[in-house]
Scaffold this motif. Structure first.
Motif, mmCIF file in Angstrom:
data_model
loop_
_atom_site.group_PDB
_atom_site.id
_atom_site.type_symbol
_atom_site.label_atom_id
_atom_site.label_comp_id
_atom_site.label_asym_id
_atom_site.label_seq_id
_atom_site.Cartn_x
_atom_site.Cartn_y
_atom_site.Cartn_z
ATOM 1 N N GLY A 521 0.815 -1.218 0.000
ATOM 2 C CA GLY A 521 0.000 0.000 0.000
ATOM 3 C C GLY A 521 0.847 1.266 0.000
ATOM 4 N N THR A 522 1.887 1.308 0.843
ATOM 5 C CA THR A 522 2.759 2.483 0.892
ATOM 6 C C THR A 522 3.464 2.690 -0.440
ATOM 7 N N ALA A 523 4.002 1.618 -1.011
ATOM 8 C CA ALA A 523 4.689 1.741 -2.298
ATOM 9 C C ALA A 523 3.729 2.207 -3.389
ATOM 10 N N ALA A 524 2.504 1.690 -3.387
ATOM 11 C CA ALA A 524 1.532 2.077 -4.413
ATOM 12 C C ALA A 524 1.184 3.555 -4.320
ATOM 13 N N ILE A 525 1.044 4.082 -3.103
ATOM 14 C CA ILE A 525 0.704 5.499 -2.932
ATOM 15 C C ILE A 525 1.831 6.385 -3.454
#
Length: 795
Positions: A521-525
């Motif tokens: 999730g963090t990488a996608a954001i």
């Protein structure tokens, strides 16, 4: 892989780092490539002079003490000519941050085309003046020997000289070009240089009794310390008893001198009244100070009106800037200087720069290249600034001031957010480690409540970077609605609440599932924001910092570390969950999906229009490559011995460099669309400028050594490494147990650890990237250990 084997790899990375310095030195804030100043070929300089604009006349008005506080609508209503320039000219905010935040540094930097340092002793004098009983021209000849053989008499009486040139050059000997680079180019192309006015304190005194502030000529002097013509002393000022310092600029005389400028010329006019007023600020009450400030600004405004009337369409170009903002602006953290450009035939707009890729934000190096470009002088490869352009925009000043408020709010909020957060990180890591060691001797009743709180706190360390990025989307409207102070309070509260709430939600899941959501999730954001213009990163406290020029575009080292660490953690956690559920290694489909994610992020970091982070791209190649090999290669690659690790790291870095070359070379469609600082570094490499490599290596070492001592992130890095070492080494044999029970967890941890070492060595501010990345190892290790202890205690 065992920790001691990881440490052996440091030597290999150190060697490769030196080879890759060419590509890894460029970050966008100071993260800029320094090339060798190629100069001008003197043999064909005369033929080139013919191509210069022969009738161009450029005027640069420097107003020390001017800031955006003086350009507010309530101020401009009383300054019609200032207002006219802002409405029908192009406006911008220039980064003038220097080592000492002084105008002497700014002038020297503009003259060098790169950050330089000025000194108090490097004052400028007219050739006819005397100092310490010695004529200045004779003093110059004594120090430099440049005026021997009777050449002293050949100097014009109003030529300008910097006698202490040797001191100035010695102080800037580490610079790639040296002071006076712009003056040399202007002189070579036949552009007449003059400087009028100064910010001296005291008129009618003996030269030794004055407080001299004569630094503007550093901007136009050549490398020999000369400016063609100028008026700096009492001729540029007149006695006025009720004005600051008992003097005022002689605007009529300056106008007369300006009208007599040569056909092909550049003139710097320094108006020192505002600087003199702020120098005496302590002697006035607020009402009298405001009254005098209004008078000073109105005098400047009236003189600007005369200047505008005398400008000729098509040939005259007017620039206005401040080499040093006043104390009020500095106290409010408004460090960016107003930069205005006006021509008689121009229209309103906003200045844009490819160095920053941000409307209205420019660098001082861009200003240097722009002044050369005014005369159609080719900007040498050695100068890193890119000539400015103007983009049409209505109400450009209003938009720029609003953006300034948001930048100001972010800059002021960093001490309230980042330093406490880093301290919080260290405290939570150490308390969790102590608890993990202490829990073995305690019973179940004492375990459960404390462990639940610690789990929330540990997870909040991993959720905070994503929350900081999300808050960037609301920073601008918050500043507009609540003001700067209100927005700062809102950001602090939102960060604390958002991080803890997300962490609390994740406690409902197992460690493995929580790490999947957190990592992916963090990488996608981060990738989504980068691919859509990096709007959130522009206004994130962990993102860009235009006030100090740390970075203007792409992915900064803070979020580069977060991106790599989070993605490796998320993917290896997903593979670990599959392994725990089925007892089988990763399938081909999982391998392809993971490799596709790794490749996508690497390309994002490499592309000039996206991440534009050369050191980050190489660090990603190392971390992702190690993770991919360990997760998906054969059994004999899972334990990286020294020889095997050397070959693997060399291959990964070669692939990373190849990707940078392909995406940033001149022939690349991506680079053609928008060249980055990385691409300009490759151009310098192709031009054979190898003699700067040693300088670049030294600069990298100094930056990291400085950050190791001064940055709070170095303490986070050391704390994380300490926690990891204790968890792995106490008790003995735990690492082997974890490798057998949780192989994919360990693959991810080792990949992130090696990636952090690569980030440390391959980036100017690698300490920051390594610290944000290593947290994605230390926190999961603690969670893993606490979970095991809870099971052991029957929780």
């Amino acid at each position: 892989m065992k920790i001691r084997k990881m440490l052996r790899i440091v030597g290999i990375l150190g060697f490769v780092w030196q080879l890759s310095t060419i590509w890894g030195t460029v970050g966008a804030h100071e993260d800029t490539t320094i090339h060798k100043f190629e100069g001008v070929d003197r043999n064909d300089s005369m033929s080139r002079v013919e191509r210069v604009e022969r009738t161009k006349q450029v005027t640069v008005v420097s107003i020390p003490g001017l800031s955006f506080l003086e350009l507010r609508p309530d101020q401009l209503s009383a300054l019609p000519h200032f207002e006219h320039i802002t409405q029908f000219g192009a406006v911008g905010a220039m980064n003038i941050r220097t080592t000492n935040r002084s105008m002497r540094d700014v002038y020297a930097s503009l003259g060098a085309g790169e950050p330089a340092v000025g000194i108090v002793e490097a004052l400028t004098f007219e050739a006819r003046e005397s100092r310490h009983g010695v004529r200045v021209s004779e003093l110059m000849n004594r120090y430099t020997g440049q005026l021997g053989g009777g050449q002293t008499s050949l100097l014009e009486e109003n030529s300008l000289i910097v006698p202490e040139l040797a001191m100035l050059k010695r102080l800037n000997k580490e610079q790639a070009y040296g002071v006076g680079a712009m003056g040399d180019l202007l002189k070579t192309y036949g552009v007449h240089r003059s400087v009028l006015g100064s910010s001296d304190l005291g008129r009618g005194m003996h030269l030794e009794q004055k407080q001299l502030r004569r630094y503007a000529p550093l901007m136009l002097m050549d490398s020999n310390g000369f400016v063609d013509k100028g008026t700096l002393g009492d001729d540029a000022a007149m006695a006025v008893v009720d004005r600051p310092g008992g003097m005022s600029t002689d605007y009529a005389h300056l106008t007369s001198l300006w009208k007599n400028r040569q056909q092909l010329s550049i003139s710097v006019i320094e108006l020192g009244d505002l600087y003199r007023l702020y120098s005496e600020r302590a002697h006035y009450d607020q009402d009298r100070f405001n009254e005098l400030k209004g008078l000073v600004l109105r005098d400047m405004d009236q003189w600007l009106g005369q200047l505008l009337e005398g400008m000729k369409p098509g040939t005259d170009s007017l620039w206005m800037f401040s080499p040093e903002v006043n104390a009020e602006a500095a106290k409010s953290k408004l460090y960016l200087s107003p930069l205005l450009h006006y021509t008689a035939s121009g229209s309103g707009g906003i200045l844009v720069s490819e160095s920053t890729r941000r409307l209205g934000i420019v660098t001082s190096q861009d200003f240097t290249s722009t002044l050369l470009n005014e005369f159609k002088i080719p900007v040498p490869n050695g100068l890193i600034g890119i000539p400015l352009a103007a983009s049409g925009m209505s109400h450009a000043l209003d938009e720029l001031v609003r953006d300034q408020s948001s930048i100001q709010m972010i800059y002021r909020s960093r001490p309230s957010l980042l330093y406490p957060f880093a301290t919080f990180e260290m405290i939570v890591l150490l308390i969790s480690l102590i608890y993990a060691l202490w829990i073995k001797r305690r019973g179940r009743k004492e375990v459960v409540p404390a462990q639940g709180v610690l789990r929330i706190l540990l997870l909040s360390l991993l959720t905070a970077p994503a929350v900081m990025l999300i808050l960037g989307w609301i920073a601008v409207p918050a500043t507009t609605q609540f003001g700067i102070n209100g927005a700062i309070i809102m950001l602090v509260v939102s960060l604390v609440a958002g991080s803890l709430i997300l962490a609390f939600i994740l406690t409902a899941y197992s460690e493995t599932t929580a790490m999947i959501w957190l990592g992916v999730g963090t990488a996608a954001i981060i990738v989504l924001d980068t691919c859509t213009g990096a709007y959130a990163m522009k206004y994130s406290v962990l993102g860009y910092d235009p006030m100090i020029g740390a970075r203007y575009y792409g992915i900064g080292n803070e979020y580069m570390g977060v991106l790599i660490g989070a993605l490796v953690l998320g993917i290896t956690a997903a593979l670990q969950r599959r392994y725990a559920a089925r007892g089988t290694r990763a399938s081909r489909t999982a391998a392809l999906a993971a490799c596709a994610a790794f490749l996508l992020v690497t390309v994002c970091l490499t592309a000039p229009s996206l991440g534009a982070n050369a050191g980050g791209a190489l660090s990603a190649a190392v971390a992702f490559g190690v993770a991919g090999v360990q997760c998906f290669a054969g059994e004999r690659w899972r334990e990286l011995r020294l020889g095997r690790a050397s070959a693997l790291l060399a291959a990964l870095l070669a692939l990373g460099v190849g990707a940078l070359w392909l995406l940033n070379s001149a022939d690349s469609p991506a680079a053609f669309a928008r060249e980055s600082h990385v691409g300009r570094a490759f151009h310098a490499l192709r031009a054979g400028q190898f003699d700067q490599i040693g300088h670049l290596i030294v600069r990298k070492l100094r930056m990291n050594v400085h950050l190791l001592r001064a940055s709070v992130w170095s303490k986070v890095l050391i704390t994380s490494l300490f926690v990891m070492a204790v968890l792995v080494l106490r008790p003995r044999g735990r690492l082997r147990v974890w490798q057998h029970k949780n192989p994919y967890w360990m693959y991810g941890f080792s990949a992130n650890m090696i990636g952090a070492i690569a980030a440390l060595l391959l980036n100017d501010s690698g300490i920051v990237a390594a610290a944000t990345m290593i947290v994605f190892v230390a926190v999961p290790l603690l969670l893993l250990r606490l979970g095991e202890l809870a099971v052991e205690q029957g929780a």
